[in-house]
Design an enzyme around this catalytic site. Sequence first.
Site, PDB file in Angstrom:
ATOM      1  N   ASN A 252      37.868  27.322   6.088  1.00 36.37           N
ATOM      2  CA  ASN A 252      39.015  26.989   6.489  1.00 36.37           C
ATOM      3  C   ASN A 252      40.077  26.884   5.470  1.00 36.37           C
ATOM      4  OD1 ASN A 252      41.143  25.377   7.965  1.00 36.37           O
ATOM      5  ND2 ASN A 252      39.819  24.496   9.143  1.00 36.37           N
ATOM      6  N   ASP A 253      40.271  25.981   4.798  1.00 38.03           N
ATOM      7  CA  ASP A 253      41.227  25.680   3.882  1.00 38.03           C
ATOM      8  C   ASP A 253      41.450  27.107   2.688  1.00 38.03           C
ATOM      9  OD1 ASP A 253      42.129  23.109   4.755  1.00 38.03           O
ATOM     10  OD2 ASP A 253      40.189  22.499   3.510  1.00 38.03           O
ATOM     11  N   VAL A 254      40.390  27.677   2.496  1.00 35.79           N
ATOM     12  CA  VAL A 254      40.599  28.761   1.397  1.00 35.79           C
ATOM     13  C   VAL A 254      41.070  30.264   2.105  1.00 35.79           C
ATOM     14  CG1 VAL A 254      38.431  27.874   0.279  1.00 35.79           C
ATOM     15  CG2 VAL A 254      38.092  29.488   2.051  1.00 35.79           C
TER      16      VAL A 254
END
Lengths: 466, 99
Positions: free
Chosen positions: A390-392
């Site tokens: 997700n965040d990456v």
Amino acid sequence: MEISSNTQALAYLVAAVLFILGLKGLTHPASARKGNFFGMAGMAIAIGATLLGSEVQSYGFIIAGVAAGAVIGSVLAARVQMTAMPQLVAALHSFVGMAAVLVALGTYLNKAQAGLLNPVLMGELSAGIVIGAITFSGSVIAFGKLQGLISGAPVVFKGQHTLNALLGLVTVGLAIVFATTEASWALVLMTILAFVLGFTLIIPIGGADMPVIISMLNSYSGWAAAATGFTLGNNLLIIVGALVGFSGAILSFIMCRAMNRSIINVVFGGFGGDSEAGPSAVAQAAEKGVKAASVEDAIYWMEDANRVIIVPGYGMAVAQAQHALKELMELLEENGVEVKFAIHPVAGRMPGHMNVLLAEADIPYDHVLEMDEINPEFATTDVALVVGANDVTNPAAKTDPSSPIYGMPILDVAKARNIYVIKRSMRPGYSGVENLLYYQDNCSLIFGDAKDVCEGMVTALKGGGH
Amino acid sequence: MPDTLVALYVFVLACFIGYFVIWGVTPSLHTPLVALTNAISGIVIVGALLVTGAESAGTTAEVIGFFAVLLASINVFGGFLVTNRMLAMFKKKDKKQGS
């Protein structure tokens, strides 16, 4: 047989050299296994030399402890799933911390009995107890967060840093009182406060920062061992503790750099909950809506692709989808598709965790690329398949200065021609930040468990696809 | 030179060794490295052995020492074995590539 203290010191020196060679070996895949064996040999020599020395006179409790520990440790190591590696490591860190506390307390009792207490020794004892206790309770909290026993969200409240600073100061104050007056009440109170401090230090740290925290606790466990070495006047413990302490510190630094955050920021930031993410960009994106796709849609594009890049994240890990991904990779390759895996340094909850999971599924080493190697390739990639990361992959890190993750190096998934994201729900990742990627025109979400979806893809490919 | 100062010398020099040795590690080996350093930090077992086996150790110290030995040896055995397990997985791939 009993060996002289000089022989023992020489054996310790050999052990220390073996530990250094062991760590050195771990820096390259080719020498890694040898490195681990060096480590084992070093430990065997260290334990052997200690047992044969003149200081160890009774063996009953020792044999019982080692035997029980060997059984428990071996079973844990053999049974643990690779996905649960972060938890295991956190648990082991807590054991080292607690062992350091117990060694310091035991040393205190022994020295008190022999009338050998002095302020320097008691200062060293205090350091061992405090660092060990912080390592213990901090690791227990990390374990609880990783295991899902307690929420991964940061627990932050007003005056938290003041409270921690106060706790720290009082703990140090008590250590000084103990070292100068031999007051045992100060020892007890100091120990309790140090346990509390480990708890209050780690509880505000969010799930997104876990790779840093695991390395940081690794570092603490080393410093705890070094402090024990000072207490006992044992150079081997000091050397090994320093090695481990620095190893953890450097890994923490590398992880922080991969997130574009300072260690101070991690420790005091409380990153990973409901953050006040730049609502402007997110609100705009939300209006555009999100596209949902089926397994067949994704297969349709992947089958005819020249290149597919798979981006695994913790969603892949919890779903244990690595084996299904391996099969997917093989089927695509049979169709003449080039398949690569892209790994972000902080994907998952432990440094390098994804590499281990892919290795477990026997995915060839040359298919797995680090962020810097693979990023230029996304622009010429037909399909990027994001499996629970997700965040990456959030382009907001590059485009939205108001985003809390702005500046963090990310995988350039957004540049691929087609993007499919396997995701269980619309919930944001650990950072609590909405992923702008999902609102891009070329991105579709396949909702479902990563393993189910990947197995569905495999079945669809086998059945001739669309 | 008093013992504590010698210890400080050893400590500072060892810090430098740690610093220089660790920098070269490849990201793919970060997890095994953490597992190995974890096993190695089980070196506190030496302290635990000294406490438990000391001639002057009373029963309380012995019991405390027993638990310290137990915890540290879980760490030593668990850490080394799990590192080995992980590295074996990496190894398998290397072989395949070579053949």
